[in-house]
Motif scaffolding. Structure first.
Motif, short mmCIF file in Angstrom:
data_model
loop_
_atom_site.label_atom_id
_atom_site.label_comp_id
_atom_site.label_asym_id
_atom_site.label_seq_id
_atom_site.Cartn_x
_atom_site.Cartn_y
_atom_site.Cartn_z
N ALA A 110 26.47 36.58 64.81
CA ALA A 110 26.76 35.23 65.32
C ALA A 110 27.11 35.23 66.65
O ALA A 110 26.86 34.35 67.57
N VAL A 111 28.13 36.04 67.03
CA VAL A 111 28.80 36.13 68.50
C VAL A 111 27.42 36.56 69.31
O VAL A 111 27.47 35.98 70.48
N ALA A 112 26.60 37.26 69.10
CA ALA A 112 25.51 37.63 69.85
C ALA A 112 24.72 36.41 70.09
O ALA A 112 24.16 36.23 71.21
N HIS A 113 24.57 35.61 68.98
CA HIS A 113 23.85 34.47 69.35
C HIS A 113 24.47 33.24 70.21
O HIS A 113 23.89 32.69 70.94
N ASN A 114 25.77 33.17 69.89
CA ASN A 114 26.30 31.98 70.20
C ASN A 114 28.01 32.20 70.21
O ASN A 114 28.40 31.63 69.26
N PRO A 115 28.72 32.91 71.44
CA PRO A 115 30.06 33.14 71.17
C PRO A 115 30.89 32.01 70.97
O PRO A 115 31.82 32.09 70.48
N GLN A 116 30.48 30.80 71.70
CA GLN A 116 31.33 29.61 71.86
C GLN A 116 31.41 29.19 70.29
O GLN A 116 32.31 28.65 69.63
N LEU A 117 30.04 28.93 69.59
CA LEU A 117 30.02 28.27 68.34
C LEU A 117 30.58 29.36 67.36
O LEU A 117 31.35 28.79 66.42
N ALA A 118 30.59 30.68 67.69
CA ALA A 118 31.44 31.62 66.79
C ALA A 118 32.79 31.39 66.83
O ALA A 118 33.36 31.56 65.79
N THR A 119 33.35 31.10 67.97
CA THR A 119 34.69 30.99 68.08
C THR A 119 35.18 29.80 67.28
O THR A 119 36.50 29.79 66.86
N VAL A 120 34.46 28.52 67.60
CA VAL A 120 34.77 27.38 66.94
C VAL A 120 34.67 27.46 65.30
O VAL A 120 35.63 26.92 64.58
N THR A 121 34.03 28.29 64.64
CA THR A 121 33.99 28.59 63.39
C THR A 121 35.04 29.33 62.71
O THR A 121 34.75 29.50 61.54
#
Length: 304
Positions: free
Chosen positions: A187-198
């Protein structure tokens, strides 16, 4: 002869593949090309050599026809932990600070400088002479008769390297696809910002990326020393094949890195009779150019 070269290429390719997994994870999650990754391979090999001198006092028994026993396995475990610690230390003292500056090229150049420093430290500590885990001479076992395209022979250590590499690749696949941490890394590799939000702890994912990548690099270094020899420049010699494997497989794809490593290893092995052993590194460079020209995203990379 061809089958023998393919077999030798698989052994080399498995070593490249293990190093390439860590390199592609680092690039995908941390967003920079780590030129010091090759030195993690070398440090892992030398740290295992240091530990082996201590563990061999306890036992010198080997596993059947293999040249090693429990002392080398214990040394490998110690090298994995120590190399992971080295990677975390470099991240804390160098990469994290440069990354906060917001200049991507600064982190890349920092990794290049770290590689030079680590390599010269090894030269200073161990000298330039090759080292070996064992001086025992192994007899290559015939796997196919000579009547079949020249036959295939392999030492027990080479077969062990192939077997353990296969197990590690399967373990990495299961980890990334089923474990909670593995899914968080994807998930972090794909989108770190979205991973942080989740709610994913990105800092923890970064730490584990360094630990796993450096640990696999240490295993690759020990396997290289087990099948060939240990020398301070082994990481530098493997760096171009590692990058070629990552780009061939597709940046950010661990499975692609494995396949790319095997392809690069086989290509280098097949090129030896044609161009000589001293020029086989050029094969990785040519593959790198061809990949970038024909398919820049690699075999399993995502198209932009």
């Amino acid at each position: 002869m061809i089958l023998q070269q393919l077999a030798d290429g698989l052994v080399l390719g498995s070593i490249i593949a293990l190093g390439a997994i860590g390199l592609t994870l680092t690039y995908a999650i941390l967003r920079f090309a780590n030129f010091a990754h090759g030195e993690f391979v070398t440090f892992g090999a030398y740290l295992a050599l240091l530990a082996l001198g201590q563990f061999q006092v306890l036992s010198t028994t080997t596993f059947g026809p293999l040249s090693f026993g429990w002392p080398l396995l214990a040394s490998l475990a110690a090298a994995i932990l120590a190399t992971a610690g080295l990677a975390l230390l470099l991240d804390r003292l160098l990469f994290a600070r440069l990354g906060r500056a917001g200049v991507a090229i600064a982190v890349v150049m920092g990794s290049f400088g770290a590689a030079l420093a680590l390599r010269n430290l090894l030269f200073f500590a161990f000298g330039g002479e090759p080292q070996y885990y064992s001086r025992a001479i192994q007899i290559a076992l015939p796997l196919l008769p000579r009547s079949v395209l020249g036959g295939v022979r392999a030492t027990p250590d080479q077969l062990a390297v192939l077997g353990v590499t296969a197990l590690l690749v399967i373990a990495m696949h299961l980890f990334l696809s089923r474990a909670t941490l593995g899914r968080a890394m994807r998930a972090v590799a794909h989108n770190p910002q979205l991973a942080t939000v989740t709610g994913i702890d990105v800092a923890a994912v970064v730490r584990w990326t360094w630990i796993i990548g450096a640990g696999l690099a240490a295993v690759a270094g020990v396997f290289a020393g087990l099948t060939v020899q240990i020398r301070p420049t082994m990481g530098l010699d493997l760096l171009l094949p590692l990058f070629a494997a990552v780009i061939l497989g597709g940046i950010g794809s661990p499975f692609g890195a494995v396949l790319g490593g095997l392809i690069v290893g086989i290509a280098e092995s097949l090129a030896v009779p044609l161009v000589g052993a001293e020029y086989r590194a050029a094969v990785a460079f040519l593959l790198l150019i061809l990949i970038l020209l024909v398919r820049p995203t690699g075999l399993f990379g995502e198209r932009g």
